[in-house]
Design an enzyme around this catalytic site. Sequence first.
Site, PDB file in Angstrom:
ATOM      1  N   ASP A 148     -27.069  22.587 -36.360  1.00  0.00           N
ATOM      2  CA  ASP A 148     -25.865  23.132 -35.738  1.00  0.00           C
ATOM      3  C   ASP A 148     -24.575  22.432 -36.175  1.00  0.00           C
ATOM      4  OD1 ASP A 148     -26.368  20.712 -34.499  1.00  0.00           O
ATOM      5  OD2 ASP A 148     -26.449  21.486 -32.454  1.00  0.00           O
ATOM      6  N   HIS A 149     -24.650  21.120 -36.447  1.00  0.00           N
ATOM      7  CA  HIS A 149     -23.414  20.383 -36.695  1.00  0.00           C
ATOM      8  C   HIS A 149     -22.831  20.625 -38.084  1.00  0.00           C
ATOM      9  CE1 HIS A 149     -24.138  18.335 -32.981  1.00  0.00           C
ATOM     10  NE2 HIS A 149     -23.193  17.447 -33.186  1.00  0.00           N
ATOM     11  N   ASP A 151     -27.844  13.056 -29.363  1.00  0.00           N
ATOM     12  CA  ASP A 151     -26.493  13.608 -29.265  1.00  0.00           C
ATOM     13  C   ASP A 151     -25.979  13.274 -27.875  1.00  0.00           C
ATOM     14  OD1 ASP A 151     -24.644  15.800 -30.749  1.00  0.00           O
ATOM     15  OD2 ASP A 151     -24.474  15.935 -28.579  1.00  0.00           O
ATOM     16  N   ARG A 178     -14.566  17.591 -25.746  1.00  0.00           N
ATOM     17  CA  ARG A 178     -14.065  16.324 -26.294  1.00  0.00           C
ATOM     18  C   ARG A 178     -12.782  16.599 -27.059  1.00  0.00           C
ATOM     19  NH1 ARG A 178     -18.938  12.699 -28.026  1.00  0.00           N
ATOM     20  NH2 ARG A 178     -18.902  12.291 -25.799  1.00  0.00           N
ATOM     21  N   SER A 191     -19.823   8.843 -28.279  1.00  0.00           N
ATOM     22  CA  SER A 191     -21.023   9.561 -28.696  1.00  0.00           C
ATOM     23  C   SER A 191     -22.157   8.600 -28.994  1.00  0.00           C
ATOM     24  CB  SER A 191     -20.741  10.417 -29.928  1.00  0.00           C
ATOM     25  OG  SER A 191     -20.772   9.611 -31.083  1.00  0.00           O
ATOM     26  N   ARG A 229     -23.569   8.354 -31.775  1.00  0.00           N
ATOM     27  CA  ARG A 229     -23.625   8.286 -33.237  1.00  0.00           C
ATOM     28  C   ARG A 229     -24.078   6.904 -33.722  1.00  0.00           C
ATOM     29  NH1 ARG A 229     -18.238  10.549 -35.244  1.00  0.00           N
ATOM     30  NH2 ARG A 229     -19.030  12.259 -33.980  1.00  0.00           N
TER      31      ARG A 229
HETATM   32 FE1  SF4 Z   1     -21.777  20.498 -31.112  1.00  0.00          FE
HETATM   33 FE2  SF4 Z   1     -21.348  18.144 -29.963  1.00  0.00          FE
HETATM   34 FE3  SF4 Z   1     -19.428  19.982 -30.040  1.00  0.00          FE
HETATM   35 FE4  SF4 Z   1     -21.482  20.327 -28.503  1.00  0.00          FE
HETATM   36  S1  SF4 Z   1     -19.981  18.684 -28.342  1.00  0.00           S
HETATM   37  S2  SF4 Z   1     -20.596  21.878 -29.841  1.00  0.00           S
HETATM   38  S3  SF4 Z   1     -23.148  19.461 -29.711  1.00  0.00           S
HETATM   39  S4  SF4 Z   1     -20.352  18.929 -31.781  1.00  0.00           S
END
Ligand code: SF4
Length: 771
Positions: A110-111, A175, A464, A656, A658
């Site tokens: 997804d990322h 995540d 975020r 995060s 990360r």
């Molecule tokens: Fe993707 Fe993280 Fe944004 Fe959610 S917060 S859409 S998991 S990048």
Amino acid sequence: QTSSPPPGFDVAIRTPPYPKLLRKLNEVRGILGADRSLTLAEKILYSHLDNPEESLLTGTNNGKDIRGAANLKLKPDRVAMQDASAQMALLQFMSCGLPTTAVPASIHCDHMIVGERGADVDLPESIKGNKEVFDFLESAAKKYGIEFWPPGAGIIHQTVLENYSAPGLMMLGTDSHTPNAGGLGAIAIGVGGADAVDALVDAPWELKAPKVLGVKLTGQLSGWASPKDVILSLAGKLTVRGGTGFIIEYFGPGVESLSCTGMATICNMGAEVGATTSLFPFSPGHIPYLNATHRGAIAVQAGTIAASPGPRNLLRADQGAQYDQVIEIDLSTLEPHINGPFTPDLSTPLSKFKETVETNGWPTTFGAGLIGSCTNSSYQDMTRAEDLVKQASSAGLSPKSDFFITPGSEQVRATLERDNTLDTFSSAGGVVLANACGPCIGQWKRTDEVKKGEANAILTSYNRNFPARNDGNRATMNFLASPELVTAMSYAGSTTFNPMTDNIPGTDFKFQPPKGQDLPTAGFATGNPDFLPTPGKPDASVEVQIDPKSTRLAVLEPFAPFPNNELSGLSVLYKVKGQCTTDTISAAGPWLKYKGHLPNIAENTLIGAVNAATGETNTAYDADGSSCGIPELAKRWKAAGREWLVVAEHNYGEGSAREHAALQPRYLGGRIILAKSFARIHETNLKKQGVVPLTFVNEADYDAIDACDEISTHGLLDTLRSGGQGSVTLRLKKRSGEEKTIETRHTLSKDQCGFVLAGSALNLLAMAARE
Ligand code: SF4
């Protein structure tokens, strides 16, 4: 109505091991005493202890002061990984030499998918551009029996909610928004890849027992107020550090009025206040959602457990459960909020936003409204936004700003397509992006005229909003709001527009409060069968694909063990001023493509960090006065065998899970991070990679240190060898020759000392797997 499950859907492997958890809960009650009331968070966590006696009775806690004190050794039920962090997690798992994962696991692509011109163009291009990484992930998934959700299938947290989360489950996710799954009653914790590897190899995963913050919900949402506003207002109360060390547990009569996906939105953004995780008790909203997502059998089992008397009730808090802190929110009087810019806790009620914008001189127009993402892409969110679009379209209006829609999963997208919601958006001029992170993680090529460094605003329903997160422009102000508010305000293109009270400028049109539907009347559509996961069955004959010449993937070399002496002659590489998030330490956006190649991604180490001496960003000074980028200086020192430390302020590593933010400094020769305080996940990640996180006893000592000063440790080796007993003092030698002693604190547990001594947690696991 419930549609048929997709082919291969197996509810049994998605059901938490309830009999085992109930036995464990019984054991825990036997240890703690039958009269001890437990919160829901405690019940689920403690019923996942590897050895309840060892965790609850050892040390000073002796079964009494567990929260904030005991080191819990936990055995999670499941692991989920997104494509960017899965690379490093899998590279680490592979080096342990095991044939399959010990618990069910899933990978979600997804990322690494851009959001720019719409899903039809962006998805194939992203697949082409990241082919070797997706091939690596798929081949590793097939070899080790991990379910692989291909690019296009959806965003990890939405897919997890639709498929894996369940009341009473405990899972780890690589995540930081993994707590989204708490909306369905799970304890779901965001971790780095190295922590995920613990669960994947069946090693207990360690967590300092969290305190429990109770949020009592009363009343009922109505009109413009949405679940997003619960967490936006709570973030304002708690700030980005207020949840640190806590699990946020929601309770009270207001819970019963919330949809499952609304609860997930609230839990998702618990990450923004630093909470370990957030969760809801088994609630009426869970039953239709579980039924609609083909998991009615789980709803029946969970319902029986939640209705059972006192001691056997795993899924609701005990009567009289004590919270360490309680905050009350009345949903009936809750006002929509807008949070930002640059930090998710700067929370302003909608009625005050115009005035706040004007007072602060923030832009009064905004270029793009973006809805969806893992935070707000449910059927309910999208149909409420659709209602507003239909209202405006029938008045002949179009959005003034660009308008982007990100569905969270193929299931949601296909259902919205079938029910004509996407057509409503597209007809109004909206662009439907791929089912992926896209603009939320910097994978957004803006097509409007905004130049780098130019102050401008965007409005998103994301979670975020750190500088540069969405478009790489540190001057872009991302204001966070509900999808309803983002949609309505996009029609004015103005940050000073209040859709609850104002007409769209220049017209006599005023929005009515949005109406939507929690779940689709005709059930969820499955969508494109190509987006279904591969089965989670291991196949030893599959060869994991890594090209030795790749610039995207590199097999990991183990870090050297801790020396048999104290650290001496460490140099201060950089003294960071102010906020230092994991984005600051390891930027995302274009760097995501190097997630599986440590030497290459290390080229972005700390490039967002502000130099405390000069105010410059990514400008480090060597002892001879010459300046260069931070990675360049780190590499120069590494080549010269000169190890280093970073000095920083509060909440270092916030934001995060990360782990690259820990791996990269370690790879480049970083040994210690000395900060005023740390974000929990990042502090753990540092220890797992063999970097020692220390905090100042006296915060004023931060001022005494400058770049290129020398530091030596005293007591660190003994502390490590004694399993965390003892304290660490630093001897600071200034370039002037002046010396000073700096007292520090550490939070190293016995196991974490073992990681540092071995060089990394992985080194220890690999040794254990070989034995
Ligand atoms: Fe993707 Fe993280 Fe944004 Fe959610 S917060 S859409 S998991 S990048």
